[in-house]
Design an enzyme around this catalytic site. Structure first.
Site, PDB file in Angstrom:
ATOM      1  N   VAL A 184      -1.708  -5.147  -9.370  1.00 46.49           N
ATOM      2  CA  VAL A 184      -0.714  -4.207  -9.897  1.00 46.49           C
ATOM      3  C   VAL A 184      -1.322  -3.316 -10.981  1.00 46.49           C
ATOM      4  O   VAL A 184      -1.163  -2.094 -10.970  1.00 46.49           O
ATOM      5  CB  VAL A 184       0.508  -4.974 -10.437  1.00 46.49           C
ATOM      6  CG1 VAL A 184       1.436  -4.048 -11.200  1.00 46.49           C
ATOM      7  CG2 VAL A 184       1.250  -5.655  -9.299  1.00 46.49           C
ATOM      8  N   LEU A 221      13.360  -6.158   9.226  1.00 45.59           N
ATOM      9  CA  LEU A 221      14.033  -6.977  10.246  1.00 45.59           C
ATOM     10  C   LEU A 221      13.044  -7.297  11.366  1.00 45.59           C
ATOM     11  O   LEU A 221      13.413  -7.416  12.535  1.00 45.59           O
ATOM     12  CB  LEU A 221      15.245  -6.217  10.824  1.00 45.59           C
ATOM     13  CG  LEU A 221      16.538  -6.225  10.020  1.00 45.59           C
ATOM     14  CD1 LEU A 221      17.628  -5.452  10.770  1.00 45.59           C
ATOM     15  CD2 LEU A 221      17.008  -7.637   9.701  1.00 45.59           C
ATOM     16  N   ALA A 244      11.069  -9.857  13.103  1.00 47.00           N
ATOM     17  CA  ALA A 244      10.954 -11.309  13.243  1.00 47.00           C
ATOM     18  C   ALA A 244       9.494 -11.684  13.460  1.00 47.00           C
ATOM     19  O   ALA A 244       8.713 -10.913  14.026  1.00 47.00           O
ATOM     20  CB  ALA A 244      11.807 -11.792  14.417  1.00 47.00           C
ATOM     21  N   GLY A 267       4.829 -14.465   3.744  1.00 49.68           N
ATOM     22  CA  GLY A 267       3.836 -15.095   2.863  1.00 49.68           C
ATOM     23  C   GLY A 267       3.392 -14.086   1.832  1.00 49.68           C
ATOM     24  O   GLY A 267       4.122 -13.142   1.505  1.00 49.68           O
ATOM     25  N   CYS A 299       3.503 -12.568  -3.409  1.00 43.16           N
ATOM     26  CA  CYS A 299       4.762 -12.221  -4.080  1.00 43.16           C
ATOM     27  C   CYS A 299       5.975 -12.998  -3.582  1.00 43.16           C
ATOM     28  O   CYS A 299       6.586 -13.743  -4.350  1.00 43.16           O
ATOM     29  CB  CYS A 299       5.008 -10.725  -3.975  1.00 43.16           C
ATOM     30  SG  CYS A 299       3.789  -9.767  -4.866  1.00 43.16           S
ATOM     31  N   ARG A 340      -3.692 -15.081   0.248  1.00 37.51           N
ATOM     32  CA  ARG A 340      -2.849 -15.960  -0.563  1.00 37.51           C
ATOM     33  C   ARG A 340      -1.531 -16.234   0.147  1.00 37.51           C
ATOM     34  O   ARG A 340      -0.859 -15.299   0.602  1.00 37.51           O
ATOM     35  CB  ARG A 340      -2.593 -15.326  -1.942  1.00 37.51           C
ATOM     36  CG  ARG A 340      -3.806 -15.319  -2.839  1.00 37.51           C
ATOM     37  CD  ARG A 340      -3.543 -14.596  -4.148  1.00 37.51           C
ATOM     38  NE  ARG A 340      -3.441 -13.161  -3.985  1.00 37.51           N
ATOM     39  CZ  ARG A 340      -3.169 -12.319  -5.004  1.00 37.51           C
ATOM     40  NH1 ARG A 340      -2.918 -12.801  -6.211  1.00 37.51           N
ATOM     41  NH2 ARG A 340      -3.118 -11.003  -4.789  1.00 37.51           N
TER      42      ARG A 340
END
Ligand code: UDX
Length: 429
Positions: free
Chosen positions: A11, A250, A252, A257, A260, A327
């Protein structure tokens, strides 16, 4: 304006580079000497499209500098952005010791009015604590304001998200600080939502948790689609055409993951708990996310039976496309499950292989996507890299033991894959 960013991680660096890009004079500070040295040398410790070029451009123009000293930042810059990590504790609550440390460091050098801006994702009421800490440790008792200015950038599209944000949230308690923040963000020509400190802090956790909830919702719909022979892509389309719902987020798949969503969801559940609220809805969103991965694994086991001594071709290791970040990557946790059950995992990712190798050295990394198919009992698509669509699937089919594909991101064209003779298994269709 002279702006300092304290904490040159994802960030901090991206924010600093974009502030310089619009003309501000930016000093990015980090306590990691080696990182500062490599940033001064022009190398960025992670992959983000366009960032390295933007950093070197603005460094060459003298608008972006790197340093280690918080004191120098406080002395020379009017706005001080805190962008240090806020990692999770084991219980999911937020570890704020980096934020607290920086607050004390700022206090130690505060001589004249400064705006201290919380950019890190922090629990509600953290800004109050930062102000109290600076008040307590500031010897000169110089004036200051603490502002909350949460970040909404996505990895992989961070620069676009920062240069053209949907909104800028400014949580401030004084007119003076608000005016300075308007000056900081003026060049971005975007809607600014001015709120109080606490509301701004909550907007961040509430937004990220809602997005995770939306994904878990469609993932639950996907399971219902599988059980009822419906198609989640069409259901999502039908839902998304309602402007009150919206089509985005939306998609799927095998679950969310990254650095954040998992952290912010567990943090928000803890924050609510500490405030006496049982956030059952969010707990359910997190458990659906776990279930979704298990459900996907179960489908694979049902088709190829034991994973032991099988070869699985894995496309994608990063937690999503356009990043090298592994991560909390669902792809990595799938790889781990395959390895634990005794399978050989031949994997490819356009950017994340170096980081994946560190975490899972047993992976057989391939230099081309097509090579994951060599002797594979099935191929699994785990991260939504667009380029996987353009692989030479017909050549891959010839190299596989059986042409079985599990598309965990509904990325591929089912009709095409089926026409090419693959057994295609998507999510929710
Ligand atoms: C997120 C927020 O989007 C961003 O606003 C915030 O500042 C930081 O956290 P990021 O973690 O970079 O950004 O990733 P995002 O694009 O939101 O994706 C998060 C996860 O959700 C990924 O694993 C992705 O694969 C998954 N996802 C996303 C879905 O499964 N379906 C979707 O429709 C969208």
């Amino acid at each position: 304006m002279k702006i300092a960013i304290i904490g040159s991680g994802y960030v901090g660096l991206t924010t600093g580079a974009c502030f310089a890009e619009v003309g501000h004079d930016v000093l990015c500070v980090d306590s990691d000497q080696a990182k500062v040295k490599s940033l001064r040398g022009g190398s960025v410790p992670f992959y983000e499209p366009g960032l390295e070029a933007m950093i070197s451009r603005n460094a060459a123009l003298g608008r972006l500098r790197f340093g280690e000293s918080v004191a120098e930042a406080v002395e020379s810059c009017l706005a001080l952005f805190i962008a240090v990590p806020t990692p999770p504790h084991a219980d999911g609550s937020v570890d704020l010791h980096y934020v607290e440390k920086v607050a004390r460091e700022i206090a130690g050098s505060l001589r004249e009015y400064r705006v201290i801006v919380d950019k890190s994702t922090v629990p509600v009421r953290t800004g109050e604590k930062v102000a109290q800490t600076i008040e307590r440790y500031s010897k000169q008792k110089a004036e200051f304001d603490v502002v909350s200015n949460p970040e909404f950038l996505r990895e992989g599209s961070a620069i676009a998200d920062l240069m053209k944000p949907d909104r800028i949230v400014i949580g401030a308690s004084s007119e003076r600080a608000t005016e300075i923040m308007k000056e900081v963000y003026g060049p971005f020509r975007t809607l600014m939502l001015i709120t109080d400190l606490n509301s701004a802090e909550l907007i961040k956790h509430a937004s990220n948790s809602f997005l995770a909830l939306k994904i878990s919702y469609i993932n639950m719909i996907a399971q219902i689609c599988e059980a009822s022979k419906a198609d989640v892509l069409l259901v999502a389309e039908g839902m998304g055409l309602d402007r009150r719902i919206g089509r985005s987020f939306l998609q799927a798949g095998v679950g969310w993951g990254g650095s954040c969503f998992p952290k912010d969801v567990s943090a928000f559940i803890r924050i609510a708990e500490e405030l006496g609220c049982d956030f059952r809805l969010l707990k359910e969103a997190a458990s659906i996310n776990e279930q979704q991965r298990e459900h996907f694994l179960k489908k694979i086991r049902e088709e190829i039976w034991l994973l032991r001594d099988k070869t699985i071709g894995l496309l994608g290791l990063a937690f999503k496309n356009n990043t090298d970040d592994t991560r909390q990557s669902v792809a990595m946790s799938l790889a781990e499950s395959f390895l634990k059950e005794g399978a050989v995992v031949r994997a490819f990712d356009p950017k994340a292989m170096a980081k994946a190798e560190q975490a899972l050295p047993q992976l057989q990394l391939c230099s081309r996507g097509e090579d994951v198919a060599q002797g594979a009992d099935c191929v699994v698509v785990a991260s939504e890299w667009e380029e996987f669509r353009d692989l030479d699937w017909l050549a891959m089919k010839k190299r596989m033991v059986s042409p079985l594909v599990f598309d965990g991101r509904n990325l591929l064209d089912r009709e095409k894959m089926t026409a090419w003779g693959f057994s295609y298994r998507g999510v929710g269709r």
